[in-house]
Enzyme design. Structure first.
Site, PDB file in Angstrom:
ATOM      1  N   LYS A   1      22.002 -49.616   8.906  1.00 15.94           N
ATOM      2  CA  LYS A   1      20.996 -50.626   8.529  1.00 15.94           C
ATOM      3  C   LYS A   1      19.676 -49.999   8.101  1.00 15.94           C
ATOM      4  O   LYS A   1      19.124 -50.354   7.076  1.00 15.94           O
ATOM      5  CB  LYS A   1      20.679 -51.554   9.705  1.00 15.94           C
TER       6      LYS A   1
ATOM      7  N   ARG B   1      19.144 -60.860  16.707  1.00 15.92           N
ATOM      8  CA  ARG B   1      20.399 -60.391  17.292  1.00 15.92           C
ATOM      9  C   ARG B   1      21.116 -61.501  18.046  1.00 15.92           C
ATOM     10  O   ARG B   1      22.246 -61.304  18.491  1.00 15.92           O
ATOM     11  CB  ARG B   1      20.129 -59.232  18.255  1.00 15.92           C
TER      12      ARG B   1
ATOM     13  N   ARG C   1      23.804 -38.019  15.486  1.00 14.30           N
ATOM     14  CA  ARG C   1      22.535 -38.348  14.846  1.00 14.30           C
ATOM     15  C   ARG C   1      21.365 -37.596  15.499  1.00 14.30           C
ATOM     16  O   ARG C   1      21.289 -37.459  16.705  1.00 14.30           O
ATOM     17  CB  ARG C   1      22.288 -39.858  14.945  1.00 14.30           C
TER      18      ARG C   1
ATOM     19  N   ARG D   1      18.173 -39.064  20.365  1.00 15.61           N
ATOM     20  CA  ARG D   1      17.583 -40.171  21.098  1.00 15.61           C
ATOM     21  C   ARG D   1      18.428 -40.490  22.325  1.00 15.61           C
ATOM     22  O   ARG D   1      19.643 -40.391  22.285  1.00 15.61           O
ATOM     23  CB  ARG D   1      17.494 -41.413  20.200  1.00 15.61           C
TER      24      ARG D   1
END
Ligand SMILES: [Zn+2]
Length: 211
Positions: free
Chosen positions: A9, A84, A118, A151
């Site tokens: 996204k 959401r 990531r 993260r």
């Protein structure tokens, strides 16, 4: 833009921002900014995200209402990470008008592969991937030379929980927007599909919707 965590996204939205000249508003980034600024709100948010849970609606709606009032949103905006839930969608209708929902369909195994590889820049927030989008130098940002890190919520044990939370809370929303005839599906079944290809699909959806 609707899609599970790790569906791309943010990547697509930031490219569309450049193409259409309207802001990309990531509620995730807004939330992380609060955490980084170590506000009282930020520390409450941090506790939720470390458990893989969603931040309460009121908090996000409050942040978003302020953001959408800014002058750069007058010609339009791309929302990433919000709404959401159906409750959030109803709240959003009270703040602004939504023209189109792009729903990214990505299988779980691709998301897990992508997210667990990531890397995020600590300084500028740029996103890399150990497999599909390697930085030129290991663990260093191409754009600002900042340090790259994983993260907390991209760790494998948290990813499955995030996907479970997504499926439970967001899938009713997909039906909600489908019934409103605002939803358009985009499929991505391959980890190595270049982002440009997906962006082209989204552009043709947007251009068709404008007609
Ligand atoms: Zn950077």
């Amino acid at each position: 833009m609707l899609g599970p965590p790790g569906s791309g996204k943010g990547t697509y939205a930031s490219r569309l921002m450049t193409i259409y000249g309207i802001p990309h508003i990531s509620t995730g980034d807004m939330v992380r900014d609060e955490i980084r600024a170590q506000t009282e709100l930020g520390s409450r948010i941090k506790a939720y995200s470390e458990r893989g849970e969603l931040v309460p609606d009121e908090t996000i709606i409050h942040l978003l209402t302020d953001r959408l009032k800014k002058p750069d949103c007058q010609k339009g905006f791309i929302l990433d990470g919000f709404p959401r839930t159906i409750r959030q969608a109803e709240a959003l209708e009270g703040i602004s008008e939504i023209d189109l929902i792009v729903n990214l369909n990505v299988p779980d195994e691709i998301i897990i592969q992508r997210l667990s590889n990531r890397l995020t820049c600590r300084r500028c927030g740029a996103i890399y991937n150990r497999v599909t989008l390697k930085p030129k130098r290991d663990e260093i940002c191409d754009k600002c030379s900042g340090e790259l890190f994983q993260r907390e919520d991209d760790k494998p044990e948290v990813i499955q929980e995030r996907l479970n939370v997504y499926r439970t809370s967001t899938e009713p929303l997909i039906e909600y927007y489908r019934r409103a005839n605002l939803l358009r599906d985009v499929h991505c079944d391959n980890l190595t599909t270049p982002p440009e290809e997906i962006v082209e699909k989204i552009k043709s959806i947007i251009n068709n919707a404008k007609k």
